[in-house]
Design an enzyme around this catalytic site. Structure first.
Site, PDB file in Angstrom:
ATOM      1  N   GLY A  69     -36.467 -40.244 -51.647  1.00  7.43           N
ATOM      2  CA  GLY A  69     -37.376 -39.748 -52.187  1.00  7.43           C
ATOM      3  C   GLY A  69     -37.141 -39.155 -53.276  1.00  7.43           C
ATOM      4  O   GLY A  69     -36.309 -38.399 -53.002  1.00  7.43           O
ATOM      5  N   GLY A  70     -37.268 -39.495 -54.579  1.00  2.03           N
ATOM      6  CA  GLY A  70     -37.162 -38.502 -55.632  1.00  2.03           C
ATOM      7  C   GLY A  70     -36.775 -39.375 -56.960  1.00  2.03           C
ATOM      8  O   GLY A  70     -37.021 -40.452 -56.915  1.00  2.03           O
ATOM      9  N   SER A 108     -25.491 -37.086 -53.558  1.00  4.35           N
ATOM     10  CA  SER A 108     -24.618 -38.281 -54.856  1.00  4.35           C
ATOM     11  C   SER A 108     -23.281 -38.132 -55.110  1.00  4.35           C
ATOM     12  O   SER A 108     -23.732 -36.760 -55.228  1.00  4.35           O
ATOM     13  CB  SER A 108     -25.776 -38.691 -56.246  1.00  4.35           C
ATOM     14  OG  SER A 108     -25.061 -38.910 -57.105  1.00  4.35           O
ATOM     15  N   TYR A 134     -29.990 -33.175 -62.295  1.00  8.76           N
ATOM     16  CA  TYR A 134     -29.549 -34.717 -61.019  1.00  8.76           C
ATOM     17  C   TYR A 134     -28.826 -33.745 -59.837  1.00  8.76           C
ATOM     18  O   TYR A 134     -28.914 -33.652 -58.695  1.00  8.76           O
ATOM     19  CB  TYR A 134     -29.977 -36.057 -61.667  1.00  8.76           C
ATOM     20  CG  TYR A 134     -29.647 -37.043 -60.637  1.00  8.76           C
ATOM     21  CD1 TYR A 134     -31.059 -37.258 -59.978  1.00  8.76           C
ATOM     22  CD2 TYR A 134     -28.359 -37.049 -60.083  1.00  8.76           C
ATOM     23  CE1 TYR A 134     -30.268 -37.975 -59.227  1.00  8.76           C
ATOM     24  CE2 TYR A 134     -28.294 -38.251 -59.164  1.00  8.76           C
ATOM     25  CZ  TYR A 134     -29.616 -38.593 -58.569  1.00  8.76           C
ATOM     26  OH  TYR A 134     -29.084 -39.344 -57.636  1.00  8.76           O
ATOM     27  N   LYS A 138     -28.797 -32.303 -56.167  1.00  9.97           N
ATOM     28  CA  LYS A 138     -28.275 -32.738 -55.439  1.00  9.97           C
ATOM     29  C   LYS A 138     -27.619 -32.070 -53.911  1.00  9.97           C
ATOM     30  O   LYS A 138     -27.069 -32.070 -52.830  1.00  9.97           O
ATOM     31  CB  LYS A 138     -27.854 -34.061 -55.087  1.00  9.97           C
ATOM     32  CG  LYS A 138     -28.104 -35.623 -55.838  1.00  9.97           C
ATOM     33  CD  LYS A 138     -29.120 -35.414 -54.683  1.00  9.97           C
ATOM     34  CE  LYS A 138     -29.972 -36.986 -55.235  1.00  9.97           C
ATOM     35  NZ  LYS A 138     -30.728 -37.949 -54.164  1.00  9.97           N
TER      36      LYS A 138
END
Length: 267
Positions: A69-70, A108, A134, A138
């Site tokens: 989720g996110g 990622s 983003y 991670k």
């Protein structure tokens, strides 16, 4: 009977994983803000990963959390901070309070997106070089995973997914594609590995044009990729033209996430 909590279960990867993680005697508890219709062997929870009380409740009786989720792409800093960083903290903390022994975190390649072809295959233990906010989220999630693994004894596996779609969507994905079936194999390996401790692995299929990242860590968990994006090569070349190795999209592991279009003033 085992119960697996999947956050972000209505998202792209979550939708692909649901049927591939289904097992007789296993319950998949699906959590998302979007409404979900559970199939046999599934339970649906409508909640946010940022809601600690809801997450603690969702973690009750759970054997492992698969945290997908996110915010799935680049976004302004406040969104990334609230959803991806604070949300991931909330998931780990809820799992700890509920006594969940394992979290598999969807990281990622964008955590290491500024690495270049000179670094290929990028190892699991390289210096993080995030390419976006983003990507920073991670890196933060991997750091939280390390904390909860070493301080609290939780098994934590961070899967740096490259690109997971039903089919590769562009020429670059001929190297980065993680097929849905291989994603199922990889996440099942993460769930089944005995006492893995803290791990970072890459999520990618056995692509002919691969070799960008190490697969050693994933194979140590028992993952054996079986799919190859090359079966889509003719179709993609017909659509996009011949592959140009000098295209800037190949200059970094993060691809277009390294482009100026994602500079802060453009978000």
């Amino acid at each position: 009977m085992s119960t697996i909590l999947i956050t972000g279960a209505a998202g792209g990867v979550g939708t692909l994983l649901r049927p591939r993680l289904a097992r007789t005697g296993r319950i998949l508890r699906l959590l998302d803000l979007a409404e979900l219709v559970p199939a046999a062997g599934e339970e649906a929870v409508r909640a946010s990963v940022t809601d600690l009380d809801a997450m603690i409740e969702a973690c009750q009786g759970v054997d492992a959390v698969v945290h997908l989720g996110g915010q799935a792409t680049e976004a302004p800093w406040q969104t990334i901070l609230d959803v991806n960083i604070n949300g991931t903290y909330t998931v780990f903390e809820a799992a700890r309070r509920a006594g969940v022994p394992r979290v598999v975190f969807a990281s990622s390649n964008h955590a290491v997106g500024y690495h270049t072809p000179a670094d290929y295959p990028v190892a699991e233990n390289v210096t993080p070089l995030p390419d976006t906010y983003y990507g920073v989220s991670k890196v933060a999630g991997e750091g939280l995973g390390a904390l909860y693994a070493h301080r609290y004894g939780m098994d934590v596996i961070c899967v740096r997914i490259l690109s997971c779609f039903p089919e590769p969507t562009n020429l670059r994905a001929l190297s980065t594609w993680l097929s849905p079936d291989d994603a199922g194999r990889l996440f099942e390996a993460c769930l089944a590995a005995e006492r893995p401790g803290y791990r970072i692995v890459y999520g990618v299929s056995a692509n002919t044009r691969g070799g960008w990242v190490s697969q050693a860590g994933a194979r140590e968990l028992g993952y054996e990729p079986q799919d190859d994006a090359e079966i889509f090569a003719d179709k993609l070349i017909a659509e996009f033209g011949p592959l140009d190795p000098q295209d800037p999209v190949f200059a970094h592991l993060g691809g277009p996430f390294c482009f100026p279009s994602l500079d802060a003033e453009n978000l």
